[in-house]
Each structure stands twice: as C-alpha cells, then as structure tokens.
Design a protein around this motif. Structure first.
Motif, PDB file in Angstrom:
ATOM      1  N   LEU A  21      75.607  57.106  72.422  1.00 41.49           N
ATOM      2  CA  LEU A  21      75.418  55.651  72.391  1.00 41.49           C
ATOM      3  C   LEU A  21      74.452  55.253  71.290  1.00 41.49           C
ATOM      4  CD1 LEU A  21      75.307  54.731  76.179  1.00 41.49           C
ATOM      5  CD2 LEU A  21      77.064  54.103  74.515  1.00 41.49           C
ATOM      6  N   SER A  22      73.425  56.049  71.076  1.00 45.19           N
ATOM      7  CA  SER A  22      72.476  55.766  69.995  1.00 45.19           C
ATOM      8  C   SER A  22      73.169  55.842  68.642  1.00 45.19           C
ATOM      9  CB  SER A  22      71.313  56.759  70.037  1.00 45.19           C
ATOM     10  OG  SER A  22      70.577  56.618  71.222  1.00 45.19           O
ATOM     11  N   VAL A  23      74.010  56.820  68.464  1.00 48.89           N
ATOM     12  CA  VAL A  23      74.762  56.938  67.211  1.00 48.89           C
ATOM     13  C   VAL A  23      75.685  55.733  67.037  1.00 48.89           C
ATOM     14  CG1 VAL A  23      76.567  58.255  66.037  1.00 48.89           C
ATOM     15  CG2 VAL A  23      74.627  59.438  67.076  1.00 48.89           C
ATOM     16  N   ALA A  24      76.366  55.349  68.094  1.00 50.77           N
ATOM     17  CA  ALA A  24      77.291  54.217  68.014  1.00 50.77           C
ATOM     18  C   ALA A  24      76.543  52.929  67.677  1.00 50.77           C
ATOM     19  CB  ALA A  24      78.055  54.062  69.329  1.00 50.77           C
ATOM     20  N   PHE A  25      75.404  52.702  68.315  1.00 47.52           N
ATOM     21  CA  PHE A  25      74.631  51.499  68.021  1.00 47.52           C
ATOM     22  C   PHE A  25      74.030  51.559  66.621  1.00 47.52           C
ATOM     23  CE2 PHE A  25      74.319  50.902  72.760  1.00 47.52           C
ATOM     24  CZ  PHE A  25      75.122  49.775  72.775  1.00 47.52           C
ATOM     25  N   GLY A  26      73.682  52.735  66.149  1.00 48.97           N
ATOM     26  CA  GLY A  26      73.200  52.876  64.779  1.00 48.97           C
ATOM     27  C   GLY A  26      74.274  52.522  63.768  1.00 48.97           C
ATOM     28  N   LEU A  27      75.495  52.986  64.018  1.00 52.44           N
ATOM     29  CA  LEU A  27      76.607  52.634  63.129  1.00 52.44           C
ATOM     30  C   LEU A  27      76.904  51.138  63.175  1.00 52.44           C
ATOM     31  CD1 LEU A  27      79.017  55.635  63.770  1.00 52.44           C
ATOM     32  CD2 LEU A  27      77.648  55.181  61.727  1.00 52.44           C
ATOM     33  N   LEU A  28      76.819  50.558  64.365  1.00 50.82           N
ATOM     34  CA  LEU A  28      77.023  49.119  64.494  1.00 50.82           C
ATOM     35  C   LEU A  28      75.939  48.349  63.741  1.00 50.82           C
ATOM     36  CD1 LEU A  28      78.615  46.781  65.758  1.00 50.82           C
ATOM     37  CD2 LEU A  28      77.112  46.975  67.750  1.00 50.82           C
ATOM     38  N   ALA A  29      74.701  48.803  63.831  1.00 53.61           N
ATOM     39  CA  ALA A  29      73.608  48.147  63.102  1.00 53.61           C
ATOM     40  C   ALA A  29      73.826  48.242  61.597  1.00 53.61           C
ATOM     41  CB  ALA A  29      72.270  48.777  63.491  1.00 53.61           C
ATOM     42  N   THR A  30      74.313  49.391  61.131  1.00 55.72           N
ATOM     43  CA  THR A  30      74.601  49.556  59.704  1.00 55.72           C
ATOM     44  C   THR A  30      75.711  48.607  59.272  1.00 55.72           C
ATOM     45  OG1 THR A  30      73.933  51.869  59.832  1.00 55.72           O
ATOM     46  CG2 THR A  30      75.272  51.218  57.937  1.00 55.72           C
ATOM     47  N   LEU A  31      76.741  48.476  60.080  1.00 50.94           N
ATOM     48  CA  LEU A  31      77.825  47.555  59.774  1.00 50.94           C
ATOM     49  C   LEU A  31      77.325  46.110  59.722  1.00 50.94           C
ATOM     50  CD1 LEU A  31      80.918  47.100  59.400  1.00 50.94           C
ATOM     51  CD2 LEU A  31      81.016  46.813  61.874  1.00 50.94           C
ATOM     52  N   LEU A  32      76.481  45.739  60.677  1.00 52.69           N
ATOM     53  CA  LEU A  32      75.947  44.377  60.698  1.00 52.69           C
ATOM     54  C   LEU A  32      75.047  44.119  59.493  1.00 52.69           C
ATOM     55  CD1 LEU A  32      75.158  43.909  64.488  1.00 52.69           C
ATOM     56  CD2 LEU A  32      76.925  42.756  63.142  1.00 52.69           C
ATOM     57  N   ALA A  33      74.251  45.113  59.105  1.00 51.67           N
ATOM     58  CA  ALA A  33      73.386  44.951  57.929  1.00 51.67           C
ATOM     59  C   ALA A  33      74.228  44.796  56.669  1.00 51.67           C
ATOM     60  CB  ALA A  33      72.443  46.140  57.808  1.00 51.67           C
ATOM     61  N   SER A  34      75.293  45.579  56.559  1.00 52.68           N
ATOM     62  CA  SER A  34      76.182  45.473  55.392  1.00 52.68           C
ATOM     63  C   SER A  34      76.852  44.108  55.345  1.00 52.68           C
ATOM     64  CB  SER A  34      77.249  46.563  55.437  1.00 52.68           C
ATOM     65  OG  SER A  34      76.661  47.823  55.427  1.00 52.68           O
ATOM     66  N   THR A  35      77.304  43.634  56.486  1.00 49.22           N
ATOM     67  CA  THR A  35      77.924  42.316  56.552  1.00 49.22           C
ATOM     68  C   THR A  35      76.926  41.227  56.193  1.00 49.22           C
ATOM     69  OG1 THR A  35      79.384  43.123  58.288  1.00 49.22           O
ATOM     70  CG2 THR A  35      79.215  40.740  58.045  1.00 49.22           C
ATOM     71  N   GLY A  36      75.697  41.374  56.648  1.00 44.31           N
ATOM     72  CA  GLY A  36      74.660  40.397  56.312  1.00 44.31           C
ATOM     73  C   GLY A  36      74.352  40.374  54.829  1.00 44.31           C
ATOM     74  N   GLY A  80      65.311  47.133  51.185  1.00 37.49           N
ATOM     75  CA  GLY A  80      65.708  47.626  52.502  1.00 37.49           C
ATOM     76  C   GLY A  80      65.538  49.130  52.619  1.00 37.49           C
ATOM     77  N   LEU A  81      65.895  49.863  51.582  1.00 37.17           N
ATOM     78  CA  LEU A  81      65.726  51.319  51.603  1.00 37.17           C
ATOM     79  C   LEU A  81      64.252  51.719  51.569  1.00 37.17           C
ATOM     80  CD1 LEU A  81      68.602  52.466  49.245  1.00 37.17           C
ATOM     81  CD2 LEU A  81      68.394  52.904  51.693  1.00 37.17           C
ATOM     82  N   ILE A  82      63.466  51.022  50.757  1.00 39.85           N
ATOM     83  CA  ILE A  82      62.048  51.344  50.648  1.00 39.85           C
ATOM     84  C   ILE A  82      61.343  51.129  51.988  1.00 39.85           C
ATOM     85  CG2 ILE A  82      59.881  50.575  49.597  1.00 39.85           C
ATOM     86  CD1 ILE A  82      61.508  50.164  46.994  1.00 39.85           C
ATOM     87  N   VAL A  83      61.739  50.119  52.701  1.00 37.37           N
ATOM     88  CA  VAL A  83      61.141  49.864  54.018  1.00 37.37           C
ATOM     89  C   VAL A  83      61.788  50.734  55.094  1.00 37.37           C
ATOM     90  CG1 VAL A  83      60.858  48.110  55.816  1.00 37.37           C
ATOM     91  CG2 VAL A  83      60.445  47.519  53.438  1.00 37.37           C
ATOM     92  N   GLY A  84      63.109  50.881  55.031  1.00 39.79           N
ATOM     93  CA  GLY A  84      63.848  51.545  56.096  1.00 39.79           C
ATOM     94  C   GLY A  84      63.707  53.049  56.159  1.00 39.79           C
ATOM     95  N   PRO A  86      61.180  55.215  55.108  1.00 40.38           N
ATOM     96  CA  PRO A  86      59.933  55.702  55.717  1.00 40.38           C
ATOM     97  C   PRO A  86      59.821  55.357  57.210  1.00 40.38           C
ATOM     98  CG  PRO A  86      59.465  54.651  53.631  1.00 40.38           C
ATOM     99  CD  PRO A  86      60.897  54.376  53.943  1.00 40.38           C
ATOM    100  N   ALA A  87      60.308  54.171  57.572  1.00 41.17           N
ATOM    101  CA  ALA A  87      60.267  53.804  58.988  1.00 41.17           C
ATOM    102  C   ALA A  87      61.143  54.737  59.811  1.00 41.17           C
ATOM    103  CB  ALA A  87      60.716  52.356  59.174  1.00 41.17           C
ATOM    104  N   THR A  88      62.305  55.088  59.279  1.00 37.41           N
ATOM    105  CA  THR A  88      63.200  56.004  59.978  1.00 37.41           C
ATOM    106  C   THR A  88      62.577  57.384  60.130  1.00 37.41           C
ATOM    107  OG1 THR A  88      65.119  54.823  59.141  1.00 37.41           O
ATOM    108  CG2 THR A  88      65.485  57.067  59.910  1.00 37.41           C
ATOM    109  N   LEU A  89      61.962  57.870  59.056  1.00 35.48           N
ATOM    110  CA  LEU A  89      61.324  59.184  59.125  1.00 35.48           C
ATOM    111  C   LEU A  89      60.166  59.193  60.120  1.00 35.48           C
ATOM    112  CD1 LEU A  89      61.359  60.138  55.344  1.00 35.48           C
ATOM    113  CD2 LEU A  89      62.840  61.018  57.159  1.00 35.48           C
ATOM    114  N   ALA A  90      59.363  58.133  60.112  1.00 34.06           N
ATOM    115  CA  ALA A  90      58.239  58.058  61.040  1.00 34.06           C
ATOM    116  C   ALA A  90      58.723  57.976  62.484  1.00 34.06           C
ATOM    117  CB  ALA A  90      57.361  56.858  60.703  1.00 34.06           C
ATOM    118  N   LEU A  91      59.714  57.145  62.728  1.00 30.57           N
ATOM    119  CA  LEU A  91      60.227  57.024  64.094  1.00 30.57           C
ATOM    120  C   LEU A  91      60.950  58.301  64.523  1.00 30.57           C
ATOM    121  CD1 LEU A  91      61.467  53.333  64.088  1.00 30.57           C
ATOM    122  CD2 LEU A  91      59.506  54.282  65.293  1.00 30.57           C
TER     123      LEU A  91
END
Length: 107
Positions: A21-36, A80-84, A86-91
């Motif tokens: 479910l986490s993977v699915a929601f991550g892919l959905l978030a990526t799709l929404l970010a791309s659409t945005g 987005g990459l510069i912020v995202g 490091p945040a991903t690695l930290a989390l």
C-alpha cells in the motif's frame, strides 16, 4: 496443523500489505506531482501567451521560446528534487531505525 512457512506467511501478511500500500500511494503521489507540474506549466504558458507571441513576432526562434518555457519547468523540478531527495533519505533512515531485524531492499 500448519507448516512453519505458512505461519510465517500469515504473520507477515499485514506487514507486506502495508508495504504494498505504501508503494501504491507513493506511485499515486508521483503521478499527482507530475500532473501538477504539467498543469502549472500549462498555466504559465497560457499566462505568457502574449509575451511569447510578441517574442515570436520580433524574430525569436521557436527553439529559444521552447528553452524559455522548459527552463522554468526544469527549475521547478530541480527545486523539488533538491528538497525531496534529502527529505526522502532522512525519512528512510528514520523508518529504518523503526524496523527490527529487517534490512531495506536497497542494501
């Protein structure tokens, strides 16, 4: 009577479900970010249509105008990459510290 493998499968079923479910929601978030990003780019181009028309009328080449628009897109994506990243690695490290005797798939 169950085999040990079946008991282990049943024990970890919810963990695996949560991971999928986490993977699915991550892919959905990526799709929404791309659409945005696509929508924001479309909005900016629509807003600057007159400016782009004037540039083209004054002799700007099509490639130069395209570079102008794509530069804005790349700046947004880079921020987005510069912020995202490091945040991903930290989390990810925080999440790894919460796991007991489980290694992440990247190692």
């Amino acid at each position: 009577m169950k085999t040990v493998d079946m008991q282990i499968e049943e024990t970890h079923f919810l963990d695996r479900l949560l991971a999928w479910l986490s993977v699915a929601f991550g892919l959905l978030a990526t799709l929404l970010a791309s659409t945005g990003l696509y929508g924001l780019t479309g909005f900016n181009v629509t807003r600057r249509t007159q400016e782009i028309g004037i540039r083209m009328a004054l002799g700007a080449e099509r490639g130069n105008v395209l570079r102008l628009v794509m530069r804005e897109v790349l700046i947004l994506a880079a921020v987005g990459l510069i912020v995202g990243v490091p945040a991903t690695l930290a989390l990810g490290r925080l999440l790894e510290s919460q796991l007991f005797e489980i290694r992440p798939a990247t190692r």
